[in-house]
Design a protein around this motif. Sequence first.
Motif, mmCIF file in Angstrom:
data_model
loop_
_atom_site.group_PDB
_atom_site.id
_atom_site.type_symbol
_atom_site.label_atom_id
_atom_site.label_comp_id
_atom_site.label_asym_id
_atom_site.label_seq_id
_atom_site.Cartn_x
_atom_site.Cartn_y
_atom_site.Cartn_z
ATOM 1 N N ALA A 113 0.824 -1.213 0.000
ATOM 2 C CA ALA A 113 0.000 0.000 0.000
ATOM 3 C C ALA A 113 0.857 1.261 0.000
ATOM 4 N N THR B 126 -1.898 -5.303 -3.015
ATOM 5 C CA THR B 126 -2.577 -5.025 -1.746
ATOM 6 C C THR B 126 -3.929 -5.707 -1.697
ATOM 7 N N ASP C 84 0.048 6.515 1.603
ATOM 8 C CA ASP C 84 1.270 5.770 1.878
ATOM 9 C C ASP C 84 1.884 6.065 3.246
ATOM 10 N N TYR D 158 3.119 1.938 -1.906
ATOM 11 C CA TYR D 158 3.426 2.296 -3.287
ATOM 12 C C TYR D 158 2.205 2.825 -4.044
ATOM 13 N N GLY D 159 1.110 3.048 -3.318
ATOM 14 C CA GLY D 159 -0.059 3.651 -3.933
ATOM 15 C C GLY D 159 -0.628 2.823 -5.064
ATOM 16 N N ALA D 160 -0.875 3.475 -6.210
ATOM 17 C CA ALA D 160 -1.488 2.793 -7.346
ATOM 18 C C ALA D 160 -0.618 1.639 -7.839
ATOM 19 N N ALA D 161 0.714 1.784 -7.749
ATOM 20 C CA ALA D 161 1.617 0.736 -8.228
ATOM 21 C C ALA D 161 1.456 -0.553 -7.436
ATOM 22 N N ARG E 247 -1.379 -1.370 -5.660
ATOM 23 C CA ARG E 247 -2.786 -1.662 -5.360
ATOM 24 C C ARG E 247 -3.206 -3.095 -5.695
ATOM 25 N N PRO E 248 -2.857 -3.653 -6.862
ATOM 26 C CA PRO E 248 -3.276 -5.038 -7.142
ATOM 27 C C PRO E 248 -2.753 -6.024 -6.098
ATOM 28 N N MET F 228 -5.237 1.989 2.512
ATOM 29 C CA MET F 228 -5.592 2.193 1.115
ATOM 30 C C MET F 228 -6.350 3.504 0.919
#
Length: 254
Positions: free
Chosen positions: A157, A167, A228, A159-162, A164-165, A224
Amino acid sequence: MDKKQREARRQQEDIALQRGLLWVVGAVVLEALLVLLNRFYFHADLETEVNIYLGLHEVLRVMRMAAPVAVVVALVWTAWQLKQGKKFGLPLIVTIALTAVAVCVHVTLKFGANGMSMLYWLVIAWAVLALVFYIYQREFFLGASACGMSVLALWFARYGAAGRPETLLVLAAIVVVGLGALWLKKNDGVLSEKMNLQFLPKKTSYAVLLVTCLASLAAVVVAMVAGDMVAYYLMFVMVAWLFALFVYYTVKMM
């Protein structure tokens, strides 16, 4: 407890310890492979070791596609053996081993050197969980698994959007552990009636385990939503929670 019962219990404990140590040996081998990968992939001398680097990159790329497929096949094999009431130890071990390989390859390729640093700790955590499974209470194993996965999900989490999958995938795994705990509670600790497989003792208290699963889920969801920096600090919170679980179940064993 008479002499024969004490001897039988001692033998069971020895077997459990030996199996736990085998997982530790496997973790040591995986850790050594990660060290070699780190040396020749992330710190390769591109003037003299470029062929090694390119070869490793191609191998990792192929394994990244093949390993998840192999995990699914092994998981289906495990489920089939369980459904048929047959021994499922071997397919389960294969599933776990392939999952470890899939995770290591994916994290290495996507998160680079930062991912490699995390994998060093993750392999150690896997070894510790194996020992917990064999020598501690099973409810502690489930709680530690949920708590440990929340730390992993929080790392992704960050790494944010990077991330997300990954997480979301780990979040789903925590949900599975929670649902498994509810299933065991409903069935008095029986995992499979067909195989008469008693995973937890009948008088197990599920309160701490279920609260841990809920806390693990809540921490990841909050991270989420909040971002971060919150994920970073929640990692320390969940590590502290894991340590508290260790103290609680250690005292409970005495």
